[in-house]
Design a protein around this motif. Sequence first.
Motif, PDB file in Angstrom:
ATOM      1  N   ASP A 160       0.851  -1.193   0.000  1.00  0.00           N
ATOM      2  CA  ASP A 160       0.000   0.000   0.000  1.00  0.00           C
ATOM      3  C   ASP A 160       0.885   1.240   0.000  1.00  0.00           C
ATOM      4  OD1 ASP A 160      -2.118   1.756   0.134  1.00  0.00           O
ATOM      5  OD2 ASP A 160      -2.438   1.494   2.282  1.00  0.00           O
ATOM      6  N   THR A 161       1.211   1.707  -1.198  1.00  0.00           N
ATOM      7  CA  THR A 161       2.023   2.907  -1.350  1.00  0.00           C
ATOM      8  C   THR A 161       1.521   3.641  -2.588  1.00  0.00           C
ATOM      9  OG1 THR A 161       4.308   3.732  -1.474  1.00  0.00           O
ATOM     10  CG2 THR A 161       3.818   1.694  -2.668  1.00  0.00           C
ATOM     11  N   SER A 162       2.297   4.575  -3.104  1.00  0.00           N
ATOM     12  CA  SER A 162       1.821   5.351  -4.254  1.00  0.00           C
ATOM     13  C   SER A 162       2.988   5.774  -5.136  1.00  0.00           C
ATOM     14  CB  SER A 162       1.051   6.593  -3.771  1.00  0.00           C
ATOM     15  OG  SER A 162       1.876   7.402  -2.946  1.00  0.00           O
ATOM     16  N   GLY A 163       2.630   6.360  -6.292  1.00  0.00           N
ATOM     17  CA  GLY A 163       3.632   6.930  -7.191  1.00  0.00           C
ATOM     18  C   GLY A 163       4.656   5.926  -7.689  1.00  0.00           C
ATOM     19  N   GLU A 185      -5.585   7.452 -10.597  1.00  0.00           N
ATOM     20  CA  GLU A 185      -5.531   8.484 -11.638  1.00  0.00           C
ATOM     21  C   GLU A 185      -4.111   9.015 -11.817  1.00  0.00           C
ATOM     22  OE1 GLU A 185     -10.045  10.395 -11.463  1.00  0.00           O
ATOM     23  OE2 GLU A 185      -8.468  11.238 -10.197  1.00  0.00           O
ATOM     24  N   ASN A 186      -3.389   9.193 -10.729  1.00  0.00           N
ATOM     25  CA  ASN A 186      -2.008   9.673 -10.806  1.00  0.00           C
ATOM     26  C   ASN A 186      -1.111   8.663 -11.505  1.00  0.00           C
ATOM     27  OD1 ASN A 186      -2.604  12.072  -9.498  1.00  0.00           O
ATOM     28  ND2 ASN A 186      -2.061  11.310  -7.473  1.00  0.00           N
ATOM     29  N   LEU A 187      -1.337   7.388 -11.231  1.00  0.00           N
ATOM     30  CA  LEU A 187      -0.543   6.343 -11.874  1.00  0.00           C
ATOM     31  C   LEU A 187      -0.772   6.325 -13.383  1.00  0.00           C
ATOM     32  CD1 LEU A 187      -0.969   3.319  -9.425  1.00  0.00           C
ATOM     33  CD2 LEU A 187       1.122   4.616  -9.837  1.00  0.00           C
ATOM     34  N   LEU A 188      -2.024   6.536 -13.783  1.00  0.00           N
ATOM     35  CA  LEU A 188      -2.392   6.452 -15.198  1.00  0.00           C
ATOM     36  C   LEU A 188      -2.208   7.770 -15.931  1.00  0.00           C
ATOM     37  CD1 LEU A 188      -5.643   4.337 -14.740  1.00  0.00           C
ATOM     38  CD2 LEU A 188      -3.505   3.545 -15.778  1.00  0.00           C
ATOM     39  N   GLY A 189      -2.146   8.860 -15.170  1.00  0.00           N
ATOM     40  CA  GLY A 189      -1.985  10.167 -15.784  1.00  0.00           C
ATOM     41  C   GLY A 189      -3.237  10.669 -16.466  1.00  0.00           C
ATOM     42  N   ARG A 190      -4.395  10.202 -16.006  1.00  0.00           N
ATOM     43  CA  ARG A 190      -5.654  10.672 -16.604  1.00  0.00           C
ATOM     44  C   ARG A 190      -6.771  10.601 -15.576  1.00  0.00           C
ATOM     45  NH1 ARG A 190      -5.111   5.358 -18.946  1.00  0.00           N
ATOM     46  NH2 ARG A 190      -6.899   3.995 -18.477  1.00  0.00           N
ATOM     47  N   GLU A 191      -7.813  11.403 -15.808  1.00  0.00           N
ATOM     48  CA  GLU A 191      -8.959  11.438 -14.918  1.00  0.00           C
ATOM     49  C   GLU A 191      -9.902  10.287 -15.251  1.00  0.00           C
ATOM     50  OE1 GLU A 191     -11.924  14.915 -13.121  1.00  0.00           O
ATOM     51  OE2 GLU A 191     -10.993  15.148 -15.099  1.00  0.00           O
ATOM     52  N   LEU A 192     -10.459   9.678 -14.207  1.00  0.00           N
ATOM     53  CA  LEU A 192     -11.374   8.551 -14.387  1.00  0.00           C
ATOM     54  C   LEU A 192     -12.745   8.972 -13.861  1.00  0.00           C
ATOM     55  CD1 LEU A 192      -8.939   5.797 -13.063  1.00  0.00           C
ATOM     56  CD2 LEU A 192      -9.348   6.426 -15.447  1.00  0.00           C
ATOM     57  N   LYS A 200     -11.555  -0.073 -16.025  1.00  0.00           N
ATOM     58  CA  LYS A 200     -10.547  -0.239 -17.068  1.00  0.00           C
ATOM     59  C   LYS A 200      -9.168   0.168 -16.549  1.00  0.00           C
ATOM     60  CE  LYS A 200      -9.329   1.243 -21.776  1.00  0.00           C
ATOM     61  NZ  LYS A 200      -9.731   2.092 -22.924  1.00  0.00           N
ATOM     62  N   GLY A 201      -9.116   1.286 -15.821  1.00  0.00           N
ATOM     63  CA  GLY A 201      -7.848   1.753 -15.268  1.00  0.00           C
ATOM     64  C   GLY A 201      -7.279   0.795 -14.241  1.00  0.00           C
ATOM     65  N   ALA A 202      -8.161   0.240 -13.384  1.00  0.00           N
ATOM     66  CA  ALA A 202      -7.719  -0.712 -12.367  1.00  0.00           C
ATOM     67  C   ALA A 202      -7.133  -1.962 -13.021  1.00  0.00           C
ATOM     68  CB  ALA A 202      -8.888  -1.082 -11.462  1.00  0.00           C
ATOM     69  N   LYS A 203      -7.784  -2.452 -14.072  1.00  0.00           N
ATOM     70  CA  LYS A 203      -7.278  -3.634 -14.779  1.00  0.00           C
ATOM     71  C   LYS A 203      -5.931  -3.344 -15.437  1.00  0.00           C
ATOM     72  CE  LYS A 203     -11.706  -5.879 -15.820  1.00  0.00           C
ATOM     73  NZ  LYS A 203     -12.653  -6.279 -16.905  1.00  0.00           N
ATOM     74  N   GLU A 204      -5.801  -2.130 -15.957  1.00  0.00           N
ATOM     75  CA  GLU A 204      -4.553  -1.734 -16.611  1.00  0.00           C
ATOM     76  C   GLU A 204      -3.383  -1.777 -15.631  1.00  0.00           C
ATOM     77  OE1 GLU A 204      -2.874   2.258 -18.882  1.00  0.00           O
ATOM     78  OE2 GLU A 204      -5.025   1.801 -18.947  1.00  0.00           O
ATOM     79  N   ILE A 205      -3.603  -1.281 -14.419  1.00  0.00           N
ATOM     80  CA  ILE A 205      -2.553  -1.292 -13.402  1.00  0.00           C
ATOM     81  C   ILE A 205      -2.308  -2.711 -12.897  1.00  0.00           C
ATOM     82  CG2 ILE A 205      -1.945  -0.550 -11.067  1.00  0.00           C
ATOM     83  CD1 ILE A 205      -1.545   1.584 -13.207  1.00  0.00           C
ATOM     84  N   LYS A 206      -3.366  -3.470 -12.666  1.00  0.00           N
ATOM     85  CA  LYS A 206      -3.203  -4.842 -12.178  1.00  0.00           C
ATOM     86  C   LYS A 206      -2.363  -5.667 -13.133  1.00  0.00           C
ATOM     87  CE  LYS A 206      -5.703  -9.080 -11.017  1.00  0.00           C
ATOM     88  NZ  LYS A 206      -5.043  -9.884 -12.078  1.00  0.00           N
ATOM     89  N   ASN A 207      -2.558  -5.461 -14.404  1.00  0.00           N
ATOM     90  CA  ASN A 207      -1.849  -6.246 -15.414  1.00  0.00           C
ATOM     91  C   ASN A 207      -0.351  -5.955 -15.461  1.00  0.00           C
ATOM     92  OD1 ASN A 207      -4.171  -7.577 -16.200  1.00  0.00           O
ATOM     93  ND2 ASN A 207      -4.651  -6.133 -17.837  1.00  0.00           N
TER      94      ASN A 207
END
Length: 305
Positions: A160-163, A185-192, A200-207
């Motif tokens: 559990d961290t960030s960036g 949103e910060n990880l992806l660089g876009r607003e959700l 979709k964003g969560a799946k993108e990061i999980k992958n």
Amino acid sequence: MILTITLNPAIDVRYKIDNFEINNVFRGNSHKTAGGKGLNVSRVLQLLGEKVEASGFLGGNSGEWISSKIQEDGIVDSFIKTNSETRTCIAILGNNTQTEILEPGQKVSQEDVNKFLEFFRENINKSETICISGSVPEGVQEDIYEVICELAKDKKVLLDTSGKFLINGIKGQPYLIKPNREELENLLGRELLSFDELLKGAKEIKNKGCKNLLLSLGKDGAIFINENDEVFKINIPKIKVKNPVGSGDSSIAGFAYGLNNGKSMNETLKLSMACGISNAMIEGTGIIDLDTVKDLLEKITIEKI
């Protein structure tokens, strides 16, 4: 026993000032807690009845104060003692406002980092579940969480961290990560904006490498994506929030407890949410009420999407 890692602990100082505004003078009482996200996790785990060992870096008078407090709570202190003064963080809670001032943490030496990694290697087999939480002080390499996760590849590691520390940590394939909407949103660089965009964003990061992902949505509950890419929506009851600080950490503690004690994933997710909600209903930070948690478990629902 569960091992918690807090590389950048702090004395958390909380003020309750209802009419807080800038460019003004206020007088108020403060409440101090042995803090840092991992120590909040540790405290809630202890309240749930779990044996906890905590490690990371502590230094100076502030570090000594934190050490005394966690030992009073029955938490095993395995922190590496450094010459760097442990930081202080301030939270000012007003009417539906929350202002935080977070010190970055003084630089720790490479020798201290090596001591920590040596401790971790020697003690890793004492715990099946390991919680890694929070930021990293100056002097620690950016891939430290990836290194820790790789060393603990046979364990269930909750990160559990960030960036950049989260991005690097995911490469070590942790068992779970728990971003909130803003962190995602910060990880992806876009607003959700929509639920579909969040999913979709969560799946993108999980992958990118983690096995499971728990996306916190605040009052809207959470989304959980498991190892098989199955998606679940967790719905939570409405509550009156007193202090949201530490709720995410309490949620991690609930998840870790369920995981470490052989509960089903549904039971684990409900306990995770109940602990986070209970913390938000209390003035303290990293604190839960067991009766409230038990009551909340009956009000949380999970649906497969």
